[in-house]
Design a protein around this motif. Sequence first.
Motif, PDB file in Angstrom:
ATOM      1  N   VAL A  32      12.351  33.021 -29.346  1.00 41.50           N
ATOM      2  CA  VAL A  32      11.662  32.259 -28.298  1.00 41.50           C
ATOM      3  C   VAL A  32      12.694  31.295 -27.719  1.00 41.50           C
ATOM      4  O   VAL A  32      13.152  30.366 -28.411  1.00 41.50           O
ATOM      5  CB  VAL A  32      10.447  31.508 -28.858  1.00 41.50           C
ATOM      6  CG1 VAL A  32       9.760  30.714 -27.742  1.00 41.50           C
ATOM      7  CG2 VAL A  32       9.474  32.486 -29.500  1.00 41.50           C
ATOM      8  N   ALA A  33      13.075  31.529 -26.466  1.00 39.24           N
ATOM      9  CA  ALA A  33      14.153  30.749 -25.834  1.00 39.24           C
ATOM     10  C   ALA A  33      13.587  29.761 -24.825  1.00 39.24           C
ATOM     11  O   ALA A  33      12.589  30.048 -24.140  1.00 39.24           O
ATOM     12  CB  ALA A  33      15.151  31.689 -25.146  1.00 39.24           C
ATOM     13  N   PHE A  34      14.244  28.603 -24.764  1.00 36.84           N
ATOM     14  CA  PHE A  34      13.897  27.564 -23.798  1.00 36.84           C
ATOM     15  C   PHE A  34      15.158  27.223 -23.012  1.00 36.84           C
ATOM     16  O   PHE A  34      16.224  26.977 -23.594  1.00 36.84           O
ATOM     17  CB  PHE A  34      13.382  26.301 -24.500  1.00 36.84           C
ATOM     18  CG  PHE A  34      12.103  26.508 -25.262  1.00 36.84           C
ATOM     19  CD1 PHE A  34      10.885  26.302 -24.640  1.00 36.84           C
ATOM     20  CD2 PHE A  34      12.118  26.903 -26.590  1.00 36.84           C
ATOM     21  CE1 PHE A  34       9.703  26.485 -25.334  1.00 36.84           C
ATOM     22  CE2 PHE A  34      10.942  27.095 -27.294  1.00 36.84           C
ATOM     23  CZ  PHE A  34       9.732  26.879 -26.667  1.00 36.84           C
ATOM     24  N   ARG A  40      11.147  30.737 -21.787  1.00 39.95           N
ATOM     25  CA  ARG A  40      11.589  32.007 -21.266  1.00 39.95           C
ATOM     26  C   ARG A  40      10.837  33.126 -22.003  1.00 39.95           C
ATOM     27  O   ARG A  40      10.234  32.909 -23.049  1.00 39.95           O
ATOM     28  CB  ARG A  40      13.101  32.176 -21.459  1.00 39.95           C
ATOM     29  CG  ARG A  40      13.951  31.184 -20.676  1.00 39.95           C
ATOM     30  CD  ARG A  40      15.413  31.490 -20.866  1.00 39.95           C
ATOM     31  NE  ARG A  40      15.709  32.852 -20.408  1.00 39.95           N
ATOM     32  CZ  ARG A  40      16.856  33.483 -20.670  1.00 39.95           C
ATOM     33  NH1 ARG A  40      17.782  32.898 -21.413  1.00 39.95           N
ATOM     34  NH2 ARG A  40      17.048  34.712 -20.215  1.00 39.95           N
ATOM     35  N   PRO A  41      10.868  34.365 -21.487  1.00 41.96           N
ATOM     36  CA  PRO A  41      10.215  35.473 -22.198  1.00 41.96           C
ATOM     37  C   PRO A  41      10.827  35.663 -23.575  1.00 41.96           C
ATOM     38  O   PRO A  41      11.996  35.371 -23.827  1.00 41.96           O
ATOM     39  CB  PRO A  41      10.468  36.680 -21.286  1.00 41.96           C
ATOM     40  CG  PRO A  41      10.689  36.090 -19.936  1.00 41.96           C
ATOM     41  CD  PRO A  41      11.372  34.784 -20.152  1.00 41.96           C
ATOM     42  N   ALA A  42      10.000  36.193 -24.496  1.00 42.49           N
ATOM     43  CA  ALA A  42      10.447  36.416 -25.864  1.00 42.49           C
ATOM     44  C   ALA A  42      11.578  37.428 -25.896  1.00 42.49           C
ATOM     45  O   ALA A  42      11.584  38.414 -25.149  1.00 42.49           O
ATOM     46  CB  ALA A  42       9.284  36.893 -26.720  1.00 42.49           C
ATOM     47  N   LEU A  43      12.535  37.185 -26.767  1.00 42.72           N
ATOM     48  CA  LEU A  43      13.708  38.045 -26.892  1.00 42.72           C
ATOM     49  C   LEU A  43      13.527  38.980 -28.072  1.00 42.72           C
ATOM     50  O   LEU A  43      13.114  38.561 -29.165  1.00 42.72           O
ATOM     51  CB  LEU A  43      14.977  37.192 -27.095  1.00 42.72           C
ATOM     52  CG  LEU A  43      15.259  36.169 -25.997  1.00 42.72           C
ATOM     53  CD1 LEU A  43      16.515  35.376 -26.340  1.00 42.72           C
ATOM     54  CD2 LEU A  43      15.402  36.845 -24.644  1.00 42.72           C
ATOM     55  N   GLY A  44      13.856  40.262 -27.858  1.00 39.25           N
ATOM     56  CA  GLY A  44      13.739  41.257 -28.913  1.00 39.25           C
ATOM     57  C   GLY A  44      14.980  41.318 -29.777  1.00 39.25           C
ATOM     58  O   GLY A  44      15.939  40.550 -29.596  1.00 39.25           O
ATOM     59  N   VAL A  58      14.682  29.703 -30.761  1.00 42.39           N
ATOM     60  CA  VAL A  58      13.893  29.533 -31.980  1.00 42.39           C
ATOM     61  C   VAL A  58      13.617  30.916 -32.547  1.00 42.39           C
ATOM     62  O   VAL A  58      13.030  31.766 -31.867  1.00 42.39           O
ATOM     63  CB  VAL A  58      12.566  28.793 -31.694  1.00 42.39           C
ATOM     64  CG1 VAL A  58      11.750  28.655 -32.982  1.00 42.39           C
ATOM     65  CG2 VAL A  58      12.836  27.424 -31.088  1.00 42.39           C
ATOM     66  N   ARG A  59      14.070  31.142 -33.766  1.00 42.45           N
ATOM     67  CA  ARG A  59      13.857  32.429 -34.414  1.00 42.45           C
ATOM     68  C   ARG A  59      12.482  32.448 -35.106  1.00 42.45           C
ATOM     69  O   ARG A  59      12.114  31.489 -35.785  1.00 42.45           O
ATOM     70  CB  ARG A  59      14.946  32.702 -35.450  1.00 42.45           C
ATOM     71  CG  ARG A  59      16.339  32.804 -34.842  1.00 42.45           C
ATOM     72  CD  ARG A  59      17.381  32.937 -35.933  1.00 42.45           C
ATOM     73  NE  ARG A  59      18.728  32.999 -35.393  1.00 42.45           N
ATOM     74  CZ  ARG A  59      19.369  34.119 -35.072  1.00 42.45           C
ATOM     75  NH1 ARG A  59      18.779  35.297 -35.286  1.00 42.45           N
ATOM     76  NH2 ARG A  59      20.594  34.093 -34.583  1.00 42.45           N
ATOM     77  N   VAL A  60      11.787  33.570 -34.946  1.00 42.13           N
ATOM     78  CA  VAL A  60      10.465  33.739 -35.561  1.00 42.13           C
ATOM     79  C   VAL A  60      10.498  35.005 -36.403  1.00 42.13           C
ATOM     80  O   VAL A  60      10.850  36.084 -35.904  1.00 42.13           O
ATOM     81  CB  VAL A  60       9.347  33.832 -34.496  1.00 42.13           C
ATOM     82  CG1 VAL A  60       7.989  34.022 -35.176  1.00 42.13           C
ATOM     83  CG2 VAL A  60       9.343  32.579 -33.633  1.00 42.13           C
ATOM     84  N   ASP A  61      10.126  34.868 -37.691  1.00 39.34           N
ATOM     85  CA  ASP A  61      10.111  35.993 -38.627  1.00 39.34           C
ATOM     86  C   ASP A  61       8.751  36.680 -38.546  1.00 39.34           C
ATOM     87  O   ASP A  61       7.704  36.040 -38.689  1.00 39.34           O
ATOM     88  CB  ASP A  61      10.376  35.487 -40.048  1.00 39.34           C
ATOM     89  CG  ASP A  61      10.759  36.618 -40.994  1.00 39.34           C
ATOM     90  OD1 ASP A  61      10.376  37.773 -40.721  1.00 39.34           O
ATOM     91  OD2 ASP A  61      11.432  36.342 -42.005  1.00 39.34           O
ATOM     92  N   LEU A  62       8.773  38.010 -38.335  1.00 35.28           N
ATOM     93  CA  LEU A  62       7.530  38.776 -38.218  1.00 35.28           C
ATOM     94  C   LEU A  62       7.103  39.432 -39.528  1.00 35.28           C
ATOM     95  O   LEU A  62       6.093  40.140 -39.553  1.00 35.28           O
ATOM     96  CB  LEU A  62       7.675  39.859 -37.141  1.00 35.28           C
ATOM     97  CG  LEU A  62       7.996  39.377 -35.723  1.00 35.28           C
ATOM     98  CD1 LEU A  62       8.027  40.564 -34.769  1.00 35.28           C
ATOM     99  CD2 LEU A  62       6.992  38.333 -35.259  1.00 35.28           C
ATOM    100  N   VAL A  96       5.418  33.719 -29.512  1.00 34.53           N
ATOM    101  CA  VAL A  96       5.358  32.638 -28.531  1.00 34.53           C
ATOM    102  C   VAL A  96       4.252  31.646 -28.889  1.00 34.53           C
ATOM    103  O   VAL A  96       4.454  30.421 -28.878  1.00 34.53           O
ATOM    104  CB  VAL A  96       5.158  33.218 -27.110  1.00 34.53           C
ATOM    105  CG1 VAL A  96       4.974  32.092 -26.104  1.00 34.53           C
ATOM    106  CG2 VAL A  96       6.343  34.091 -26.732  1.00 34.53           C
ATOM    107  N   GLN A  97       3.077  32.150 -29.233  1.00 34.53           N
ATOM    108  CA  GLN A  97       1.977  31.263 -29.599  1.00 34.53           C
ATOM    109  C   GLN A  97       2.267  30.515 -30.896  1.00 34.53           C
ATOM    110  O   GLN A  97       1.877  29.353 -31.052  1.00 34.53           O
ATOM    111  CB  GLN A  97       0.685  32.079 -29.756  1.00 34.53           C
ATOM    112  CG  GLN A  97       0.149  32.656 -28.472  1.00 34.53           C
ATOM    113  CD  GLN A  97      -0.273  31.564 -27.497  1.00 34.53           C
ATOM    114  OE1 GLN A  97      -0.748  30.513 -27.878  1.00 34.53           O
ATOM    115  NE2 GLN A  97      -0.074  31.839 -26.211  1.00 34.53           N
ATOM    116  N   SER A  98       2.953  31.164 -31.846  1.00 35.06           N
ATOM    117  CA  SER A  98       3.259  30.490 -33.106  1.00 35.06           C
ATOM    118  C   SER A  98       4.217  29.323 -32.918  1.00 35.06           C
ATOM    119  O   SER A  98       4.269  28.415 -33.750  1.00 35.06           O
ATOM    120  CB  SER A  98       3.866  31.487 -34.091  1.00 35.06           C
ATOM    121  OG  SER A  98       5.130  31.939 -33.636  1.00 35.06           O
TER     122      SER A  98
END
Length: 285
Positions: A32-34, A40-44, A58-62, A96-98
């Motif tokens: 998740v980039a700002f 900004r849109p989520a990065l894959g 911001v890194r998000v673990d799935l 993004v919501q998290s």
Amino acid sequence: MTWQLVVGVVVALAVVLLISSVRILREYERGVAFRLGRLRPALGPGVRLLVPGLDKLVRVDLRVVTLTIPPQEVITKDNVPARVNAVVLFQVTDPVQSVMTVENHAVATSQIAQTTLRSVVGRADLDTLLAHRADLNEDLAQSIAAQTAPWGVQVNVVEIKDVEIPEAMQRAMAREAEAERERRAKIINAHGELQASEELRQAADTLSRSPASLQLRYLQTLLELGADQNSTVVFPLPIDIIGPFLGKLPQLTEIFTNGRSNGTPPPREEPSDDTQASAERDGRG
């Protein structure tokens, strides 16, 4: 010479900026980039380029996260104190919501799980907590998932791990279980006696139809008694042998009673010769 030095410095700075702008996201991560505070849109997953100084990632673990709920002091519906702990399995479905709706989704999920655990267990009695744990797990999962869904967090499993109750309550439950086992044993014994009596009645009906079979059964009983080396021998008499004597017993009793009431003395026994000779010797003496 001066311009070559300047070009070298510029190239070095460009290389440093390029290296600092490269971000590598793993397959199970999303970014998740700002840019200047704007989302900004989520990065894959893969190699991603960011503008140094302008973008923040911001890194998000799935992956599924295992969250252990510490033991909670609860009071059940029937006023029994207990210590209950559980485990929660959850994962982020919307990165993004998290990031946008909650500061720390893991801490928030843990706090919601603790409060929900105390609330749900407080509405159930001790028997339900011990015997119907699957229903409580499902209720817990639904309650926690309803509150974490707006955060982009999906709760997969909620399991109550351990339930600790006071020792006095454990002893009372042990006595209750023992009494229940004794009750079942008595009921089974009573059913066995009932079935045995029914079988004996049917056997008696069958034997009564054939006197010969009754006599054979009598002889078989004598054979079984003689086979054992016992000091006491029980000799049963069939009822058909002593039956005629028992039938005449009231008549003999009536005759004896009528004779005593009419004044008829009982028959006198005549003394024998030996008795008379003994009496004469005593008189001479």
